[in-house]
Scaffold this active site. Structure first.
Site: not given
Length: 141
Positions: A25, A75, A81, A88, A101-103, A112
Site C-alpha cells: 500500500y 474503496n 468481497h 445493495d 482498489h489500490i492493489s 479477493r
C-alpha cells in the site's frame, strides 16, 4: 464553472495507509494523498472524503449522498468481497459509483478476486496504487 461534488469513500483498514503493509500500500497516508488530489482536481471537482471501518456507517454515507452528489469513488476494502449489504446500497442510489482498489486484487489471495460491488458499479479501477483514485476521478471529468 460549477464543480462536481465527488465523495471518496474508503472502508476498513484504509485509515492505516502509510503504516499498513507498505510493500503493498505504500508509505503515504490517504490524508496526505487527498491533498495531492485536491491540488490536481480542485478546479473541476469538489472532493469530500469519508473513511470508516464500519459497514453500517459506509452504507449510511452512501444513502446520505447517493442522490445529490455527482459521483462516488468507493474503496470498500475487505467488504468488497463479503458485503451484499454494501452492494445493495450501491444499487439503491442514483449517483454513479466507481469501485477503486489500490492493489491488484486478482494477484492476491483467491477470495479477493470476487467483488459483490463490481456488477453494481459504473466501473472498477484496480491495481494502480493510490493513482487508482486519480483514474477514478478522471472518469467524472
Amino acid at each position: 464553472m460549477v464543480r462536481q461534488k465527488i465523495l471518496i469513500l474508503n472502508g476498513p483498514n484504509l485509515n492505516l495507509l502509510g503504516t499498513r503493509e507498505p510493500e503493498i500500500y505504500g508509505h503515504q497516508t490517504f490524508e496526505q494523498y487527498l491533498e495531492v488530489l485536491k491540488d490536481k482536481f480542485g478546479k473541476e471537482l469538489e472532493l469530500e472524503y469519508f473513511q470508516s471501518n464500519s459497514e453500517g456507517d459506509m452504507i449510511s454515507k452512501l444513502h446520505e449522498v447517493g442522490f445529490s452528489y455527482d459521483g462516488i469513488l468507493l474503496n470498500a476494502g475487505g467488504y468488497t468481497h463479503t458485503s451484499i449489504a454494501l452492494a445493495d446500497a450501491v444499487s439503491a442510489i442514483s449517483t454513479p459509483v466507481i469501485e477503486v482498489h489500490i492493489s491488484n486484487v486478482h494477484a492476491r489471495e483467491s477470495f479477493r478476486a470476487h467483488s459483490y460491488l463490481s456488477p453494481k458499479c459504473k466501473g472498477s479501477i484496480i491495481g494502480f496504487g493510490l493513482r487508482s483514485y486519480d483514474l477514478g476521478l478522471y472518469s467524472f471529468i
